[in-house]
Design a protein around this motif. Structure first.
Motif, PDB file in Angstrom:
ATOM      1  N   ILE A   1      11.522  11.513 -15.338  1.00  0.00           N
ATOM      2  CA  ILE A   1      11.217  12.302 -16.542  1.00  0.00           C
ATOM      3  C   ILE A   1       9.865  11.898 -17.124  1.00  0.00           C
ATOM      4  N   VAL A   2       9.620  10.601 -17.222  1.00  0.00           N
ATOM      5  CA  VAL A   2       8.367  10.106 -17.805  1.00  0.00           C
ATOM      6  C   VAL A   2       7.163  10.524 -16.976  1.00  0.00           C
ATOM      7  N   PHE A   3       7.323  10.511 -15.638  1.00  0.00           N
ATOM      8  CA  PHE A   3       6.198  10.848 -14.762  1.00  0.00           C
ATOM      9  C   PHE A   3       6.182  12.319 -14.354  1.00  0.00           C
ATOM     10  N   GLY A   4       7.020  13.128 -14.982  1.00  0.00           N
ATOM     11  CA  GLY A   4       6.999  14.561 -14.715  1.00  0.00           C
ATOM     12  C   GLY A   4       7.494  14.943 -13.336  1.00  0.00           C
ATOM     13  N   GLN A   5       8.412  14.151 -12.784  1.00  0.00           N
ATOM     14  CA  GLN A   5       8.967  14.438 -11.464  1.00  0.00           C
ATOM     15  C   GLN A   5      10.335  15.115 -11.598  1.00  0.00           C
ATOM     16  N   LYS A   6      10.912  15.480 -10.461  1.00  0.00           N
ATOM     17  CA  LYS A   6      12.183  16.203 -10.471  1.00  0.00           C
ATOM     18  C   LYS A   6      13.349  15.293 -10.854  1.00  0.00           C
ATOM     19  N   TYR A   7      14.273  15.846 -11.593  1.00  0.00           N
ATOM     20  CA  TYR A   7      15.501  15.143 -11.964  1.00  0.00           C
ATOM     21  C   TYR A   7      16.529  16.208 -12.362  1.00  0.00           C
ATOM     22  N   GLU A   8      17.764  15.797 -12.507  1.00  0.00           N
ATOM     23  CA  GLU A   8      18.814  16.722 -12.922  1.00  0.00           C
ATOM     24  C   GLU A   8      19.550  16.172 -14.129  1.00  0.00           C
TER      25      GLU A   8
ATOM     26  N   ASN B   1      17.094  -2.921 -17.427  1.00  0.00           N
ATOM     27  CA  ASN B   1      16.014  -2.666 -16.482  1.00  0.00           C
ATOM     28  C   ASN B   1      14.694  -2.710 -17.235  1.00  0.00           C
ATOM     29  N   PHE B   2      13.790  -3.551 -16.750  1.00  0.00           N
ATOM     30  CA  PHE B   2      12.479  -3.765 -17.372  1.00  0.00           C
ATOM     31  C   PHE B   2      11.434  -3.336 -16.352  1.00  0.00           C
ATOM     32  N   LEU B   3      10.810  -2.175 -16.588  1.00  0.00           N
ATOM     33  CA  LEU B   3       9.957  -1.516 -15.596  1.00  0.00           C
ATOM     34  C   LEU B   3       8.530  -1.417 -16.119  1.00  0.00           C
ATOM     35  N   ARG B   4       7.595  -2.036 -15.409  1.00  0.00           N
ATOM     36  CA  ARG B   4       6.218  -2.097 -15.865  1.00  0.00           C
ATOM     37  C   ARG B   4       5.301  -1.416 -14.848  1.00  0.00           C
ATOM     38  N   PHE B   5       4.470  -0.509 -15.329  1.00  0.00           N
ATOM     39  CA  PHE B   5       3.521   0.225 -14.484  1.00  0.00           C
ATOM     40  C   PHE B   5       2.116  -0.138 -14.949  1.00  0.00           C
ATOM     41  N   PRO B   6       1.511  -1.167 -14.355  1.00  0.00           N
ATOM     42  CA  PRO B   6       0.239  -1.693 -14.866  1.00  0.00           C
ATOM     43  C   PRO B   6      -0.913  -0.705 -14.827  1.00  0.00           C
ATOM     44  N   ASP B   7      -0.983   0.128 -13.809  1.00  0.00           N
ATOM     45  CA  ASP B   7      -2.114   1.051 -13.705  1.00  0.00           C
ATOM     46  C   ASP B   7      -2.090   2.115 -14.800  1.00  0.00           C
ATOM     47  N   GLN B   8      -0.899   2.438 -15.285  1.00  0.00           N
ATOM     48  CA  GLN B   8      -0.761   3.416 -16.373  1.00  0.00           C
ATOM     49  C   GLN B   8      -0.623   2.732 -17.727  1.00  0.00           C
ATOM     50  N   ASP B   9      -0.592   1.385 -17.716  1.00  0.00           N
ATOM     51  CA  ASP B   9      -0.357   0.618 -18.946  1.00  0.00           C
ATOM     52  C   ASP B   9       0.895   1.149 -19.640  1.00  0.00           C
ATOM     53  N   LEU B  10       1.951   1.318 -18.850  1.00  0.00           N
ATOM     54  CA  LEU B  10       3.189   1.941 -19.306  1.00  0.00           C
ATOM     55  C   LEU B  10       4.366   1.029 -18.973  1.00  0.00           C
TER      56      LEU B  10
ATOM     57  N   LEU C   1       6.319   3.511  -7.290  1.00  0.00           N
ATOM     58  CA  LEU C   1       7.078   4.734  -7.521  1.00  0.00           C
ATOM     59  C   LEU C   1       6.097   5.897  -7.503  1.00  0.00           C
ATOM     60  N   GLY C   2       6.214   6.747  -6.490  1.00  0.00           N
ATOM     61  CA  GLY C   2       5.316   7.888  -6.394  1.00  0.00           C
ATOM     62  C   GLY C   2       3.853   7.500  -6.373  1.00  0.00           C
ATOM     63  N   GLY C   3       3.556   6.359  -5.738  1.00  0.00           N
ATOM     64  CA  GLY C   3       2.169   5.905  -5.677  1.00  0.00           C
ATOM     65  C   GLY C   3       1.752   5.064  -6.869  1.00  0.00           C
ATOM     66  N   HIS C   4       2.632   4.895  -7.846  1.00  0.00           N
ATOM     67  CA  HIS C   4       2.323   4.092  -9.025  1.00  0.00           C
ATOM     68  C   HIS C   4       2.866   2.678  -8.829  1.00  0.00           C
ATOM     69  N   LYS C   5       2.030   1.670  -8.886  1.00  0.00           N
ATOM     70  CA  LYS C   5       2.481   0.294  -8.738  1.00  0.00           C
ATOM     71  C   LYS C   5       3.498  -0.037  -9.825  1.00  0.00           C
ATOM     72  N   ARG C   6       4.549  -0.745  -9.417  1.00  0.00           N
ATOM     73  CA  ARG C   6       5.623  -1.080 -10.355  1.00  0.00           C
ATOM     74  C   ARG C   6       5.969  -2.565 -10.231  1.00  0.00           C
ATOM     75  N   ILE C   7       6.056  -3.232 -11.385  1.00  0.00           N
ATOM     76  CA  ILE C   7       6.473  -4.627 -11.468  1.00  0.00           C
ATOM     77  C   ILE C   7       7.706  -4.636 -12.358  1.00  0.00           C
ATOM     78  N   SER C   8       8.848  -5.054 -11.818  1.00  0.00           N
ATOM     79  CA  SER C   8      10.083  -4.857 -12.576  1.00  0.00           C
ATOM     80  C   SER C   8      11.126  -5.912 -12.251  1.00  0.00           C
ATOM     81  N   HIS C   9      12.183  -5.870 -13.021  1.00  0.00           N
ATOM     82  CA  HIS C   9      13.410  -6.612 -12.690  1.00  0.00           C
ATOM     83  C   HIS C   9      14.556  -5.961 -13.448  1.00  0.00           C
ATOM     84  N   SER C  10      15.718  -5.966 -12.809  1.00  0.00           N
ATOM     85  CA  SER C  10      16.921  -5.428 -13.451  1.00  0.00           C
ATOM     86  C   SER C  10      17.893  -6.561 -13.712  1.00  0.00           C
ATOM     87  N   GLY C  11      18.913  -6.265 -14.513  1.00  0.00           N
ATOM     88  CA  GLY C  11      19.919  -7.262 -14.825  1.00  0.00           C
ATOM     89  C   GLY C  11      21.278  -6.617 -14.999  1.00  0.00           C
ATOM     90  N   ALA C  12      22.322  -7.366 -14.699  1.00  0.00           N
ATOM     91  CA  ALA C  12      23.694  -6.892 -14.879  1.00  0.00           C
ATOM     92  C   ALA C  12      24.586  -8.085 -15.171  1.00  0.00           C
TER      93      ALA C  12
END
Length: 455
Positions: free
Chosen positions: A352-359, A319-328, A301-312
């Motif tokens: 919102i967390v990464f300071g990007q655009k949203y509405e 949604n379980f979203l892991r950003f290892p490089d940011q330890d976030l 996401l925006g150059g940030h590696k993401r390891i995740s999985h969603s469920g329904a």
């Protein structure tokens, strides 16, 4: 003199490093305060709109930087959502199953390159399908979820689940294509039980839950669950309980329940070597096809590696979203069956967390319209020669349906202006010179798709 110079340089360097580290800490703190307020505003708007109810829990460097529940875990009894409420997490369960398989491989009890036939000799096409294919959704097996309607409210065994599809032909040769498939994880559950001689839920508890002290996590069909949120559907005008389902049908593909705080323990353990070696994690986190590894989505996401999985699953989204490089890590659990949770809401929370655009969503008010008024909008609206929207009415409810898609309700905000709850979208209508409805426009993502009424 040279030693004195080196001492001065080291002192200045040390002071500079302290200043840099202090600046980084202050920046993280300031950003945390900023996204906290923004998340509050954003999620509160979705709560008031009826498109989110649940908990968002964010950790950085193992510490919570945001933890807040919105709405109720039980609206009838006034029990609030929060980080210690238990939620069904649906297909995030697949990540747990993948970890179990990798642990058993480390223990020498199986190998992901093994054929299914080695463990389940009678399984159709078992000599073609490897565990690798099951883990990565490249097996070609039909998805049993497409065949469980009408039977999924009664208890089921692994054999019952596989009976729905095991005699159906493969959809493609194993390893040649990717298609998301829950069936593979049910087969893996059978293999796990075969090599351990224990039920899947006991293996899960022994190898993951107990070592990590995840006391609020388990399999819903195994034991009675105290403190589980109720699942709701609020895509219409009224909130209502979701359709019932016996969670034994979800098993190793989707039957785990957990809390945001317990998931933080799982996340922390995956960062070290408590659950798996680095080699096993690298294998599990390597995308095979379509950004899918072994029970995890591997992308960026925006150059940030993401390891995740969603469920329904009925009444719940996760949604379980892991950003290892940011330890976030961002955990989003919802007890609303809102189509927006794993789509726009999840996307915007990350922005919102990464300071990007949203509405921030506009909280819209439904205007009462009679059945006769709504009937004026019904009909077929053509976008292209082979694509049309169909507008239909049932009493005082108006629906839109596109080819091959389930219909969804639209809500009047004013004359000729309707809004959608399943997505951040609007539908507007345009009249001709005689005052008849002539066109509709589907507004989404800053664009408007016109469609001309043809009947």
């Amino acid at each position: 003199m040279k030693n004195q110079f080196n001492l001065v340089r080291a002192t200045l360097f040390s002071s500079k490093m302290v200043f840099i580290l202090l600046a980084i800490c202050l920046s993280i703190k300031a950003n945390s305060q900023s996204f906290t307020a923004n998340l509050d505003q954003y999620l509160d708007a979705h709560l008031r709109q009826g498109t989110f109810s649940g908990t968002v829990y964010i950790t950085q460097k193992g510490k919570p930087v945001y933890s807040k529940g919105f709405g109720m875990a039980d609206y009838e009894n006034g029990i609030a959502n929060g980080p210690n409420v238990k939620y069904r997490i649906g297909s995030v369960t697949k990540s747990f199953t993948a970890v179990l398989v990798m642990q058993l491989q480390e223990q020498g009890k199986l190998n992901v390159q093994d054929k299914v036939s080695k463990y389940l000799p009678d399984f159709p096409n078992g000599d073609k399908i490897m565990l690798h294919h099951l883990l990565s959704s490249t097996s070609g097996l039909p998805d049993f979820v497409n065949h469980w309607q009408g039977v999924n409210t009664k208890p089921a065994t692994i054999s019952d689940i596989l009976t729905l599809v095991k005699d159906k032909p493969l959809e493609f040769e194993p390893g040649t294509k990717w298609k998301y498939c829950s069936t593979g994880f049910i087969v893996l559950a059978g293999i796990i039980e075969k090599v351990t001689a224990k039920p899947y839920d006991q293996v899960l508890a022994k190898q993951i839950l107990k070592p990590l002290k995840m006391k609020s996590t388990g399999m819903e069909f195994s034991d009675p669950v105290v403190g589980l949120a109720l699942g709701y559907n609020h895509d219409g005008t009224d909130r209502k309980l979701a359709k019932p389902i016996d969670m034994s049908w979800c098993h190793a593909a989707g039957a785990v329940y957990s809390t945001p705080t317990d998931m933080a323990k799982f996340d922390a353990a995956l960062k070290g070597k408590k659950l798996l070696s680095e080699a096993s994690k690298n294998q599990m986190y390597t995308a095979v096809m379509k950004d899918y590894g072994y029970g995890w989505v591997i992308d960026s996401l925006g150059g940030h590696k993401r390891i995740s999985h969603s469920g329904a699953i009925n009444g719940f989204k996760a949604n379980f979203l892991r950003f290892p490089d940011q330890d976030l890590t961002i955990t989003i659990f919802s007890n609303y069956e809102s189509q927006q949770v794993n789509g726009p809401i999840s996307k915007d929370i990350q922005a919102i967390v990464f300071g990007q655009k949203y509405e921030v969503p506009v909280v819209r008010t439904i205007v009462a319209m009679s059945a006769a008024q709504l009937a004026r909008y019904t009909g077929e609206y053509q976008v292209a020669p082979k694509m049309s929207f169909t507008i239909s009415a049932t009493g005082k409810q108006l629906y839109v349906e596109a080819p091959g898609q389930p219909k969804f309700e639209i809500f009047p905000e004013g004359e000729d202006k309707f809004f959608v709850k399943v997505a951040p979208a609007l539908v507007t209508f345009e009249k001709d010179e005689h005052g008849n409805i002539a066109r509709m426009y589907m507004h989404h993502g800053g664009k408007a798709m016109p469609a001309t009424r043809v009947n």
